[in-house]
Scaffold this active site. Sequence first.
Site, PDB file in Angstrom:
ATOM      1  N   SER A   1      36.631  43.237  43.144  1.00 33.35           N
ATOM      2  CA  SER A   1      37.347  43.807  41.996  1.00 33.35           C
ATOM      3  C   SER A   1      37.608  42.690  40.998  1.00 33.35           C
ATOM      4  O   SER A   1      37.696  41.507  41.383  1.00 33.35           O
ATOM      5  CB  SER A   1      38.692  44.379  42.465  1.00 33.35           C
TER       6      SER A   1
ATOM      7  N   TYR B   1      46.234  43.468  47.451  1.00 37.34           N
ATOM      8  CA  TYR B   1      44.904  43.936  47.035  1.00 37.34           C
ATOM      9  C   TYR B   1      44.132  42.781  46.384  1.00 37.34           C
ATOM     10  O   TYR B   1      42.986  42.504  46.744  1.00 37.34           O
ATOM     11  CB  TYR B   1      45.082  45.096  46.058  1.00 37.34           C
TER      12      TYR B   1
END
Length: 302
Positions: free
Chosen positions: A144, A157
Site C-alpha cells: 500500500s 496497517y
Amino acid sequence: METFKDKVAFITGGASGAGFGQAQVFGQAGCRIVIADIRQDALDEALAKLRAEGIESHAIRLDISDRQAYAAAADEVESVFGGPPQLLFNTAGVNSFGPLEKATYEDFDWIFGVNLHGVVNGIQTFLPRMIDSGRDGHIVTTASMAGFEGSPTAAIYSATKAAVINLMESYALTLPKYGIGVSVLCPASIRSNIADAQQTRPAHLAANSGFRSDEAFIELQRRLYSGGMDPVVLAGHVKQAVENEELYILPFPETKDGVRAHFDTILDAFADPDSDREGAEQRARAFAAYRAEAARTAAAAG
Ligand code: NAI
C-alpha cells in the site's frame, strides 16, 4: 514473463476487490486461476462469475495466517492443476483504524497475522515448490502507499505494508537467479470491500480491540473506497509490470509529491558529510572487506 497461457495463478483475497480484479485480468490473459479466500460465500460468488467469463478456475477456502492450511491448499493446487503455481499473488489484506495508543495485542495480532505473516506463509509455502519446478514464475505482493510513511490512525496497517515493501525488495535481489520475478503493488485507494474487513476478524482476536468498528465509521469508509480505482484497471497495471519484470507498481501518480516530501525529510536529516569524513571512509573500507569475504565464503560453501 512473456506469456500467461495455461499458467497457474494463485491469488489470495481472490474473492473480492483487487484480488478478484487480478483473477479476471490474468484469467482473460490465459491463466488458470485459483482464488483463495477466507469467506466461502464470496468464493462461491466469485468462482461462478469467473466461470461465466469462460475462465478456468478453482476456489479454495483458506485463512492465509494458518500455515498448515496453507500447505494443504498448495497440495490441492498441485492435485488439481498438476503442479505448483507459476504466479503467486499475495493480495489478501485487512485494515482497521484507530488511535495507535489505544491498540491492543489483538489488533496487532490480527493485522500482522494477515498482512505480514499471511504474505510470509504464501511465499514460504510456494517458493520451494516454484523453484523445484524449474519453471519461470512471478510473485506479486500487494502492499500500500501507506507502507511509505507512518500514520497516527492506520499505524499497524502501515507497519505491515512497510515490512512487505521491504521484504519484496529483498526477494527481488534473490529470486531472479531462479527465473522468478518479483513485484510489489502499492495502491492508494481501490473500489473494494475493505471497509468491511472486520467481518473476517477471527472471534478470538475480535473480542478486544482499541480501534473503531462502529457502523457510522464503517459507512464513512465504504463511501471513501467506493471512489477508488476499479480493480480491473489496477490489475491491468499489475499485468504490465509482470510482463516487464518491474519491481514497483505505483499506479497512483497523485501520491508522488507526498512520497517525495517524506523522503526529502529523511534525506535532510542526515548528518553533514564533513562532520566525520575520515570515519566514513574507514567504515566504507570495512564494509567492502566484509562483502568480499562474505562473497568468497558463500562461493566456497556452494
Ligand atoms: P477486499 O476486502 O475487497 O478484499 C480482500 C479479500 O481478502 C477479501 O475477500 C477477504 O475475505 C480476504 N481476506 C481477509 N482476510 C483473509 C485471510 N486471513 N485469509 C484469506 N483471505 C482473507 O479489499 P481490497 O481493497 O481488495 O484489498 C486487497 C489488498 O489491497 C489488501 O492487501 C489491502 O491492504 C490492499 N490495499 C487496499 C486499498 C484500498 O483502498 N482498498 C489501498 C491500498 C492497499
